[in-house]
Scaffold this active site. Sequence first.
Site, PDB file in Angstrom:
ATOM      1  N   ASP A  35       0.814  -1.214   0.000  1.00 32.04           N
ATOM      2  CA  ASP A  35       0.000   0.000   0.000  1.00 32.04           C
ATOM      3  C   ASP A  35       0.852   1.270   0.000  1.00 32.04           C
ATOM      4  O   ASP A  35       0.378   2.340   0.380  1.00 32.04           O
ATOM      5  CB  ASP A  35      -0.955  -0.017   1.201  1.00 32.04           C
ATOM      6  CG  ASP A  35      -0.202  -0.133   2.507  1.00 32.04           C
ATOM      7  OD1 ASP A  35       1.036  -0.318   2.465  1.00 32.04           O
ATOM      8  OD2 ASP A  35      -0.840  -0.047   3.569  1.00 32.04           O
ATOM      9  N   HIS A 238      23.582   1.347 -18.489  1.00 35.51           N
ATOM     10  CA  HIS A 238      22.526   1.759 -17.558  1.00 35.51           C
ATOM     11  C   HIS A 238      22.798   1.262 -16.146  1.00 35.51           C
ATOM     12  O   HIS A 238      21.912   0.749 -15.469  1.00 35.51           O
ATOM     13  CB  HIS A 238      21.151   1.296 -18.061  1.00 35.51           C
ATOM     14  CG  HIS A 238      20.621   2.139 -19.170  1.00 35.51           C
ATOM     15  ND1 HIS A 238      19.512   1.828 -19.917  1.00 35.51           N
ATOM     16  CD2 HIS A 238      21.055   3.320 -19.676  1.00 35.51           C
ATOM     17  CE1 HIS A 238      19.301   2.761 -20.821  1.00 35.51           C
ATOM     18  NE2 HIS A 238      20.222   3.678 -20.703  1.00 35.51           N
ATOM     19  N   ASP A 255      26.223  10.182 -14.467  1.00 35.51           N
ATOM     20  CA  ASP A 255      25.143  10.656 -15.336  1.00 35.51           C
ATOM     21  C   ASP A 255      23.959  10.890 -14.405  1.00 35.51           C
ATOM     22  O   ASP A 255      23.221   9.961 -14.066  1.00 35.51           O
ATOM     23  CB  ASP A 255      24.829   9.596 -16.397  1.00 35.51           C
ATOM     24  CG  ASP A 255      23.806  10.085 -17.421  1.00 35.51           C
ATOM     25  OD1 ASP A 255      23.167  11.125 -17.168  1.00 35.51           O
ATOM     26  OD2 ASP A 255      23.640   9.412 -18.461  1.00 35.51           O
ATOM     27  N   ASP A 266      19.951  16.759 -18.129  1.00 32.63           N
ATOM     28  CA  ASP A 266      20.559  15.431 -18.354  1.00 32.63           C
ATOM     29  C   ASP A 266      22.042  15.642 -18.604  1.00 32.63           C
ATOM     30  O   ASP A 266      22.429  16.054 -19.703  1.00 32.63           O
ATOM     31  CB  ASP A 266      19.873  14.767 -19.568  1.00 32.63           C
ATOM     32  CG  ASP A 266      20.356  13.343 -19.790  1.00 32.63           C
ATOM     33  OD1 ASP A 266      21.140  12.832 -18.967  1.00 32.63           O
ATOM     34  OD2 ASP A 266      19.947  12.740 -20.805  1.00 32.63           O
ATOM     35  N   HIS A 345      25.921   3.700 -28.239  1.00 28.85           N
ATOM     36  CA  HIS A 345      24.650   4.440 -28.152  1.00 28.85           C
ATOM     37  C   HIS A 345      24.616   5.661 -29.056  1.00 28.85           C
ATOM     38  O   HIS A 345      25.643   6.087 -29.583  1.00 28.85           O
ATOM     39  CB  HIS A 345      24.329   4.818 -26.689  1.00 28.85           C
ATOM     40  CG  HIS A 345      25.387   5.679 -26.043  1.00 28.85           C
ATOM     41  ND1 HIS A 345      25.567   6.993 -26.367  1.00 28.85           N
ATOM     42  CD2 HIS A 345      26.314   5.396 -25.098  1.00 28.85           C
ATOM     43  CE1 HIS A 345      26.546   7.493 -25.631  1.00 28.85           C
ATOM     44  NE2 HIS A 345      27.033   6.533 -24.861  1.00 28.85           N
ATOM     45  N   HIS A 349      19.447  12.917 -27.651  1.00 33.52           N
ATOM     46  CA  HIS A 349      17.987  12.774 -27.729  1.00 33.52           C
ATOM     47  C   HIS A 349      17.335  14.101 -27.364  1.00 33.52           C
ATOM     48  O   HIS A 349      17.950  14.955 -26.714  1.00 33.52           O
ATOM     49  CB  HIS A 349      17.514  11.658 -26.774  1.00 33.52           C
ATOM     50  CG  HIS A 349      18.083  11.808 -25.388  1.00 33.52           C
ATOM     51  ND1 HIS A 349      17.534  12.631 -24.438  1.00 33.52           N
ATOM     52  CD2 HIS A 349      19.188  11.270 -24.805  1.00 33.52           C
ATOM     53  CE1 HIS A 349      18.261  12.577 -23.328  1.00 33.52           C
ATOM     54  NE2 HIS A 349      19.274  11.767 -23.524  1.00 33.52           N
ATOM     55  N   HIS A 356      14.000  11.845 -21.880  1.00 32.91           N
ATOM     56  CA  HIS A 356      14.002  11.423 -23.282  1.00 32.91           C
ATOM     57  C   HIS A 356      12.672  11.917 -23.847  1.00 32.91           C
ATOM     58  O   HIS A 356      11.681  11.196 -23.844  1.00 32.91           O
ATOM     59  CB  HIS A 356      14.100   9.898 -23.419  1.00 32.91           C
ATOM     60  CG  HIS A 356      15.384   9.338 -22.890  1.00 32.91           C
ATOM     61  ND1 HIS A 356      15.541   8.030 -22.548  1.00 32.91           N
ATOM     62  CD2 HIS A 356      16.578   9.932 -22.645  1.00 32.91           C
ATOM     63  CE1 HIS A 356      16.789   7.836 -22.118  1.00 32.91           C
ATOM     64  NE2 HIS A 356      17.428   8.973 -22.163  1.00 32.91           N
ATOM     65  N   GLU A 380      25.981  13.572 -26.266  1.00 32.75           N
ATOM     66  CA  GLU A 380      26.589  12.722 -25.247  1.00 32.75           C
ATOM     67  C   GLU A 380      27.413  11.570 -25.825  1.00 32.75           C
ATOM     68  O   GLU A 380      27.084  10.402 -25.623  1.00 32.75           O
ATOM     69  CB  GLU A 380      25.496  12.162 -24.334  1.00 32.75           C
ATOM     70  CG  GLU A 380      24.301  11.552 -25.045  1.00 32.75           C
ATOM     71  CD  GLU A 380      23.257  11.020 -24.060  1.00 32.75           C
ATOM     72  OE1 GLU A 380      23.619  10.233 -23.181  1.00 32.75           O
ATOM     73  OE2 GLU A 380      22.080  11.409 -24.200  1.00 32.75           O
ATOM     74  N   TYR A 384      33.712   3.229 -24.527  1.00 34.32           N
ATOM     75  CA  TYR A 384      33.612   2.266 -23.432  1.00 34.32           C
ATOM     76  C   TYR A 384      34.536   1.083 -23.708  1.00 34.32           C
ATOM     77  O   TYR A 384      34.344   0.356 -24.687  1.00 34.32           O
ATOM     78  CB  TYR A 384      32.159   1.800 -23.287  1.00 34.32           C
ATOM     79  CG  TYR A 384      31.192   2.975 -23.174  1.00 34.32           C
ATOM     80  CD1 TYR A 384      30.910   3.546 -21.933  1.00 34.32           C
ATOM     81  CD2 TYR A 384      30.612   3.539 -24.303  1.00 34.32           C
ATOM     82  CE1 TYR A 384      30.064   4.642 -21.832  1.00 34.32           C
ATOM     83  CE2 TYR A 384      29.763   4.635 -24.210  1.00 34.32           C
ATOM     84  CZ  TYR A 384      29.497   5.183 -22.979  1.00 34.32           C
ATOM     85  OH  TYR A 384      28.667   6.265 -22.875  1.00 34.32           O
ATOM     86  N   ARG A 402      31.858   9.112 -20.790  1.00 31.09           N
ATOM     87  CA  ARG A 402      30.795   9.813 -21.531  1.00 31.09           C
ATOM     88  C   ARG A 402      30.799  11.261 -21.054  1.00 31.09           C
ATOM     89  O   ARG A 402      31.043  11.512 -19.859  1.00 31.09           O
ATOM     90  CB  ARG A 402      29.420   9.162 -21.278  1.00 31.09           C
ATOM     91  CG  ARG A 402      28.268   9.889 -21.949  1.00 31.09           C
ATOM     92  CD  ARG A 402      26.974   9.064 -22.056  1.00 31.09           C
ATOM     93  NE  ARG A 402      26.338   8.763 -20.782  1.00 31.09           N
ATOM     94  CZ  ARG A 402      26.409   7.589 -20.172  1.00 31.09           C
ATOM     95  NH1 ARG A 402      27.091   6.603 -20.703  1.00 31.09           N
ATOM     96  NH2 ARG A 402      25.807   7.390 -19.018  1.00 31.09           N
ATOM     97  N   GLU A 404      28.262  14.627 -21.437  1.00 27.41           N
ATOM     98  CA  GLU A 404      26.918  14.964 -21.919  1.00 27.41           C
ATOM     99  C   GLU A 404      26.515  16.382 -21.537  1.00 27.41           C
ATOM    100  O   GLU A 404      26.590  16.762 -20.366  1.00 27.41           O
ATOM    101  CB  GLU A 404      25.899  13.976 -21.320  1.00 27.41           C
ATOM    102  CG  GLU A 404      24.456  14.274 -21.702  1.00 27.41           C
ATOM    103  CD  GLU A 404      23.484  13.187 -21.245  1.00 27.41           C
ATOM    104  OE1 GLU A 404      23.773  12.494 -20.254  1.00 27.41           O
ATOM    105  OE2 GLU A 404      22.431  13.051 -21.892  1.00 27.41           O
TER     106      GLU A 404
HETATM  107  N1  GLY Z   1      20.532   9.872 -18.562  1.00 33.60           N
HETATM  108  C1  GLY Z   1      20.023   9.145 -19.631  1.00 33.60           C
HETATM  109  C2  GLY Z   1      20.620   9.541 -20.899  1.00 33.60           C
HETATM  110  O1  GLY Z   1      21.656  10.137 -20.919  1.00 33.60           O
HETATM  111  O2  GLY Z   1      20.062   9.354 -21.938  1.00 33.60           O
HETATM  112 MN    MN Z   2      20.979  11.678 -22.249  1.00 29.21          MN
HETATM  113 MN    MN Z   3      22.355  11.215 -19.286  1.00 30.53          MN
END
Ligand code: GLY
Ligand code: MN
Ligand code: MN
Length: 434
Positions: A35, A238, A255, A266, A345, A349, A356, A380, A384, A402, A404
Amino acid sequence: MNEIHCYERRHKLLAQMEEGVAIIASAPIQTRSNDTEYPYRQNSDFYYLCGFNEDNSILVLVKTLDSTKMLLFVEAYNAEHTLWNGARLGVDGARERFRVDEVHDVAEYGGMIKEILREHVNLYIDLFETSEILSQAKAAAQSLRETRGVKRHIRSIHDVTHLIRKMRLIKSSKEVEAIKKAIALTMEAHHKAMRECNSGMREYQLQAIMNYVFINGGASAEAYSAIVAGGNNANTLHYIDNSDELRNGELVLIDAACEWKLYASDITRTFPINGKFTDPQREVYNAVLDVQLRVIEAIKPGVKRDWLQTYSEELLCDALIRLGVLSGDRKTLMEAKEHKKYAPHGIGHWMGLDVHDPCPYVDEWGESLAFEAGMVMTIEPGLYFRADDESVPEAFRGIGIRIEDDILVTSEGYENLSSMIAKSVEEIEVMCKR
Ligand code: GLY
Ligand code: MN
Ligand code: MN
């Protein structure tokens, strides 16, 4: 969000519709376990049109040949709810606040929807939503089809989210302001993490340092589950476990970002846990940074998003050749998608009410959209190199990087909304000084 803006957006949505009825529901409350519930997060499309943060609300827009009507259904005053969860706006409050034609108690929706749909042909809903609200609408449409004397019936069901999300592509100055506010807090959080990071700490302790800044600064939430990935964990794209130890001599990829009044930021930064890059770390870091800066530099109205993706892959492939990870000519390597192993990747985005942002990437014919002033996209790039990957020079194994930033397309080109967050090797080493 200002009601005047929402009112204009509702009109803009109506203008895109054929005759018919649009139904946009608020997000349901989500159970966490038994609950207990997750903190409430409004449906971004509903919020975009209403700026209203209560669950159990429904916006209905009606369009005929010569008129439009806006109806809002909200939860009425309820003593029990007020006692446990606090007061809601209520029907009278909603009448005062919203420029809609009618406000009703949401309990009346089920009884009214059949009359609302009578003699309409088009129904606009979220095609992938499975709520009681939409089931009731479909049942009402079915019942109208079987009702004698009704001449026109719902014959076409359209995806209303597509129309709203096309609108969401171009951010107003108010929306950019909210994104900037989110980024300002996120900057503070990343800088604090750089200053306070030490080997021996756990990844979640850096997350906690950042969350303190977010909550203390009045952010509405984390914009997404934070990734705090020390060493080789950065190679799990992720990674959200965030429970490992931060080790001397390794990098940490963070991130993490917050949401301000439901608008996301982001941001990713990667920095040395002990404050000083090793030579191989610096080499890979500068390779990624060089790609990021060049891709950002290419952003301007008219440039197609697909082109930017290809361009970024070419740059990443060149970087991999320079680093000695790949050998051969770029064209052949790219055709074989060799670079994808280390740069799997996309380059970025859309970002806005959702991290996103689910706005379209292609037009109605499947052609990549070209940038226009007011669009916001993350850039970004990352490289890797897994610790156990023997195809990579030994010195680079275990490094994942990365970088970003959040970029606003302007009429002249672009504005990097997160340019004030430490990013060059020098800036980061100064920020990380122990
Ligand atoms: N934090 C998710 C991305 O960079 O898309
Ligand atoms: Mn992102
Ligand atoms: Mn990100």
